[in-house]
Scaffold this motif. Structure first.
Motif, short mmCIF file in Angstrom:
data_model
loop_
_atom_site.label_atom_id
_atom_site.label_comp_id
_atom_site.label_asym_id
_atom_site.label_seq_id
_atom_site.Cartn_x
_atom_site.Cartn_y
_atom_site.Cartn_z
N GLN A 21 0.84 -1.21 0.00
CA GLN A 21 0.00 0.00 0.00
C GLN A 21 0.87 1.25 0.00
N SER A 22 2.00 1.18 0.75
CA SER A 22 2.84 2.39 0.88
C SER A 22 3.44 2.81 -0.47
N LYS A 23 3.41 1.88 -1.45
CA LYS A 23 3.94 2.22 -2.79
C LYS A 23 2.94 3.06 -3.57
N HIS A 24 1.71 3.16 -3.03
CA HIS A 24 0.67 3.95 -3.72
C HIS A 24 0.23 5.08 -2.78
N PRO A 25 0.91 6.23 -2.80
CA PRO A 25 0.59 7.31 -1.86
C PRO A 25 -0.88 7.72 -1.88
N GLU A 26 -1.51 7.52 -3.08
CA GLU A 26 -2.92 7.95 -3.17
C GLU A 26 -3.86 6.94 -2.50
N ALA A 27 -3.30 5.75 -2.13
CA ALA A 27 -4.18 4.69 -1.60
C ALA A 27 -4.81 5.14 -0.28
N ARG A 28 -6.08 4.78 -0.12
CA ARG A 28 -6.77 5.13 1.14
C ARG A 28 -6.68 3.98 2.14
N GLY A 29 -6.07 2.85 1.72
CA GLY A 29 -5.94 1.71 2.64
C GLY A 29 -7.14 0.79 2.60
N ASP A 30 -8.06 1.07 1.64
CA ASP A 30 -9.27 0.22 1.58
C ASP A 30 -8.93 -1.22 1.21
N LEU A 31 -8.03 -1.41 0.23
CA LEU A 31 -7.69 -2.78 -0.18
C LEU A 31 -7.00 -3.50 0.98
N THR A 32 -6.18 -2.77 1.74
CA THR A 32 -5.50 -3.37 2.90
C THR A 32 -6.53 -3.87 3.91
N ILE A 33 -7.55 -3.05 4.15
CA ILE A 33 -8.59 -3.44 5.10
C ILE A 33 -9.39 -4.62 4.55
N LEU A 34 -9.71 -4.58 3.27
CA LEU A 34 -10.48 -5.68 2.66
C LEU A 34 -9.69 -6.98 2.77
N LEU A 35 -8.40 -6.94 2.42
CA LEU A 35 -7.57 -8.15 2.46
C LEU A 35 -7.44 -8.67 3.89
N SER A 36 -7.39 -7.76 4.86
CA SER A 36 -7.25 -8.24 6.26
C SER A 36 -8.50 -9.02 6.67
N HIS A 37 -9.65 -8.64 6.11
CA HIS A 37 -10.89 -9.37 6.44
C HIS A 37 -10.94 -10.72 5.72
N ILE A 38 -10.37 -10.77 4.52
CA ILE A 38 -10.29 -12.06 3.80
C ILE A 38 -9.35 -13.00 4.56
N VAL A 39 -8.24 -12.44 5.05
CA VAL A 39 -7.28 -13.25 5.82
C VAL A 39 -7.94 -13.80 7.08
N LEU A 40 -8.77 -12.97 7.71
CA LEU A 40 -9.49 -13.43 8.92
C LEU A 40 -10.39 -14.62 8.55
N GLY A 41 -11.08 -14.50 7.43
CA GLY A 41 -11.95 -15.60 6.97
C GLY A 41 -11.15 -16.88 6.76
N CYS A 42 -9.96 -16.73 6.17
CA CYS A 42 -9.11 -17.92 5.92
C CYS A 42 -8.67 -18.56 7.23
N LYS A 43 -8.34 -17.73 8.21
CA LYS A 43 -7.93 -18.28 9.51
C LYS A 43 -9.07 -19.07 10.14
N PHE A 44 -10.28 -18.53 10.01
CA PHE A 44 -11.45 -19.20 10.61
C PHE A 44 -11.68 -20.55 9.91
N VAL A 45 -11.63 -20.53 8.58
CA VAL A 45 -11.90 -21.77 7.82
C VAL A 45 -10.81 -22.79 8.11
N CYS A 46 -9.55 -22.32 8.21
CA CYS A 46 -8.44 -23.23 8.51
C CYS A 46 -8.72 -23.96 9.82
N SER A 47 -9.16 -23.20 10.83
CA SER A 47 -9.44 -23.80 12.14
C SER A 47 -10.62 -24.78 12.03
N ALA A 48 -11.66 -24.39 11.30
CA ALA A 48 -12.85 -25.26 11.17
C ALA A 48 -12.50 -26.54 10.40
N VAL A 49 -11.68 -26.40 9.34
CA VAL A 49 -11.31 -27.58 8.54
C VAL A 49 -10.48 -28.54 9.39
N ASN A 50 -9.56 -27.96 10.21
CA ASN A 50 -8.71 -28.83 11.03
C ASN A 50 -9.52 -29.57 12.08
#
Ligand code: P6P
Length: 339
Positions: A21-50
């Motif tokens: 994100q820091s490479k795009h000064p104009e970025a508002r950080g929205d993609l960073t926030i979106l990806l962090s929520h996708i990562v949270l989903g993956c952590k949850f599914v990983c735990s449920a699958v295990n």
């Protein structure tokens, strides 16, 4: 010092995305926030699958657990988790899931500028026997001035701003690209963090593995048949290729990315468009393979150039090492010339 740095200066996926994100000064950080929520989903599914084997999450929907609660199938549970995580991020707008016939339009108060297409648990038919399965996702930016309609996701895969998959296997590995290469992160359960373990993945230029469901050979077209024949009985004196087919796309593509070779789900007489879905299987995997220096072909052209007409459209796919895909492209163009 390098070993020490690795231990004390952890490159987590969160830090990696913030660096990007820091490479795009104009970025508002929205993609960073979106990806962090996708990562949270993956952590949850990983735990449920295990836990699945123990918690009887792998049964058919309608089972009840000891508390008599309605048991959700793992893919239904995963779908709910990702939809809720994406909605609560406040950065998502149109969602397309393999589990939902229609697109999901996030309510106005929580709408953001990104559209996410995903398969929450691809390969779920393999859950009961413990074969690796995965989540696959792709992200588009909302079109200028759009409030969010299906047109925002009926776009070529080359328009995606990010794509990734999370494989739930012996370890939980997330491979992500935001357009500047592909990087692999492995979940450290003791930290609950994805740590960079496969920096800047580059697929070998040529591989020794072909990956296809040979059970469909009776229905293949001539170019695919010739390619597989040559892989098994090379005429130039080289050694035959090895066949590896897991039947779970995330696992087959992950192996192809790391070891090289070609993964194919060709068209056949029964399924003229193949089996795999364009938006949330073909596009994200093709995006990642191209970012790793490979290529992805449909039998007609570049996979990322497809303009989907409906959200669950299918396409044949040949992806992997650059030179291996070149060979199948030559066979298809020769067949075109003969027509
Ligand atoms: P087949 C799993 O059901 C899946 O969608 C992909 O993960 C996998 O690559 C493919 O289908 C396997 O299909 O027909 O070979 O069983």
């Amino acid at each position: 010092h390098a070993a020490d740095a690795q231990r004390t200066d952890l490159m987590t996926i969160t830090r990696y995305v913030l660096n990007e994100q820091s490479k795009h000064p104009e970025a508002r950080g929205d993609l960073t926030i979106l990806l962090s929520h996708i990562v949270l989903g993956c952590k949850f599914v990983c735990s449920a699958v295990n836990k699945a084997g123990l918690a009887k999450l792998i049964g058919l929907a309608g089972d009840t657990n000891i508390q008599g609660e309605e048991q959700k199938k793992l893919d239904v549970l995963s779908n709910d988790v990702f939809i809720n995580a994406l909605k609560s991020s406040g950065r998502a707008n149109v969602l397309v899931s393999e589990e939902n016939e229609e697109p999901i339009f996030v309510e106005a108060s929580k709408r953001g500028r990104y559209c996410v297409v995903f398969d929450p648990l691809d390969g779920s038919s393999n859950i009961d026997c413990g074969v690796s399965i995965g989540t696959i996702f792709g992200i588009y930016m909302l079109q200028e001035g759009s409030e969010g309609t299906v047109a925002d996701v009926l776009k070529p895969g080359k328009n995606m701003v990010a794509a990734g998959y999370c494989m739930y296997g012996s370890s939980c590995t997330l491979v992500l690209s935001t357009g500047t290469g592909a990087n692999g992160f492995t979940l450290d359960p003791s930290l609950g963090e994805f740590i960079l373990t496969h920096p800047n993945i580059k697929i070998p230029k040529k591989g020794k593995i072909y990956s296809v469901n040979e059970g469909n050979a009776k229905n293949w077209d001539q170019p695919t048949t010739s390619y597989v024949e040559k892989a098994k009985f090379p005429i130039d004196g080289s050694s035959p290729k090895s066949l590896r087919y897991i039947g779970s796309m995330v696992a087959d593509v992950h192996r192809t990315l790391l070891y090289g070779g070609i993964f194919m789900y060709p068209a056949d007489k029964k399924s003229p468009n193949g089996k795999l879905r364009v938006l949330y299987e073909v596009f994200p995997m093709s995006f990642l393979v191209e970012q790793a220096g490979g290529q992805s072909f449909t039998g007609q052209g570049r996979a990322l150039d497809i303009v989907p007409k409906n959200i669950h459209e299918r396409s044949p796919i040949f992806l992997g090492s650059y030179d291996d895909v070149e060979e199948i492209k030559a066979l298809y163009s020769a067949a075109e010339v003969k027509k």
